[in-house]
Write a protein that holds these residues in place. Structure first.
Motif, short mmCIF file in Angstrom:
data_model
loop_
_atom_site.label_atom_id
_atom_site.label_comp_id
_atom_site.label_asym_id
_atom_site.label_seq_id
_atom_site.Cartn_x
_atom_site.Cartn_y
_atom_site.Cartn_z
N ARG A 86 5.89 -8.89 1.06
CA ARG A 86 5.51 -8.85 -0.37
C ARG A 86 3.99 -8.86 -0.52
O ARG A 86 3.47 -8.16 -1.38
CB ARG A 86 6.11 -10.02 -1.12
CG ARG A 86 7.51 -9.77 -1.58
CD ARG A 86 7.95 -10.84 -2.55
NE ARG A 86 9.21 -11.35 -2.08
CZ ARG A 86 9.65 -12.58 -2.22
NH1 ARG A 86 8.92 -13.47 -2.85
NH2 ARG A 86 10.81 -12.93 -1.75
N CYS A 87 3.33 -9.67 0.29
CA CYS A 87 1.86 -9.73 0.23
C CYS A 87 1.24 -8.39 0.63
O CYS A 87 0.27 -7.95 0.03
CB CYS A 87 1.32 -10.84 1.13
SG CYS A 87 1.67 -12.49 0.52
N ASP A 91 2.60 -5.50 0.28
CA ASP A 91 2.93 -4.52 -0.75
C ASP A 91 2.12 -4.71 -2.03
O ASP A 91 2.07 -3.83 -2.87
CB ASP A 91 4.42 -4.56 -1.10
CG ASP A 91 5.30 -4.09 0.05
OD1 ASP A 91 4.76 -3.42 0.97
OD2 ASP A 91 6.51 -4.39 0.04
N SER A 92 1.53 -5.89 -2.20
CA SER A 92 0.77 -6.18 -3.42
C SER A 92 -0.57 -5.45 -3.42
O SER A 92 -1.21 -5.30 -2.38
CB SER A 92 0.52 -7.68 -3.54
OG SER A 92 1.73 -8.38 -3.65
N PRO A 93 -0.99 -5.00 -4.61
CA PRO A 93 -2.28 -4.30 -4.69
C PRO A 93 -3.46 -5.22 -4.50
O PRO A 93 -3.47 -6.35 -4.64
CB PRO A 93 -2.30 -3.72 -6.10
CG PRO A 93 -1.18 -4.34 -6.85
CD PRO A 93 -0.29 -5.03 -5.88
#
Length: 157
Positions: free
Chosen positions: A152-153, A155-157
């Protein structure tokens, strides 16, 4: 245990090892809080112990390279069943594969015994004492959850 220094000897470890204590030892029963210390911190980072005042904290040490986590966990559970501490804290070296088990062990003891007193987790990262939330300790036991968090990290912008 002692270490040689400039031709003389000095005591390196003074705090009791958890495994050597009676479960209701006079050395720990008169303090409101219990501090479980990764043993090497006493010698390597003694300043850490000063952050936990001796009039508040009964301090015991553990080295999970020398002792099995199940033996220590059973001992600590016995202590917590007999001594009414108002808080339990753990402080270890950050990144140690042995020390991280102390944090897991305390969480497991609290779960099994259904203890509802405050508990705190600390690690020493370099020359910094960092408090770690219990939720981080519980999550760290599950590598699949950690992998998803990292994903998730990423994938985060």
């Amino acid at each position: 245990m002692s270490a040689e220094k400039e031709g003389g000897s000095r005591m390196v470890y003074r705090l009791p090892r958890a495994i050597d204590l009676n479960a209701a030892s006079r050395l720990i029963r008169d303090k409101p809080k219990l501090l479980i210390v990764g043993r090497c911190l006493e010698a390597e980072k003694p300043w850490v112990l000063e952050r936990f005042p001796s009039d508040e904290y009964a301090k015991i040490t553990v080295c999970l390279e020398a002792e099995h986590v199940n033996h220590v966990g059973f001992k600590v559970a016995g202590i917590l069943a007999r001594v009414p501490f108002k808080e339990v804290a753990v402080v270890t070296t950050d990144g140690s594969m042995h020390c991280v088990q102390l944090h897991f062990m305390v969480e497991e003891i609290f779960k099994i015994m259904r203890l509802e007193i405050p508990r705190k987790h600390y690690v020493v990262a370099g020359n910094e004492l960092v408090e770690v939330p219990a939720e981080a300790v519980r999550t760290a036991r599950y590598l699949s959850k950690v992998a998803k968090l990292l994903e998730r990290c990423a994938d985060s912008p």
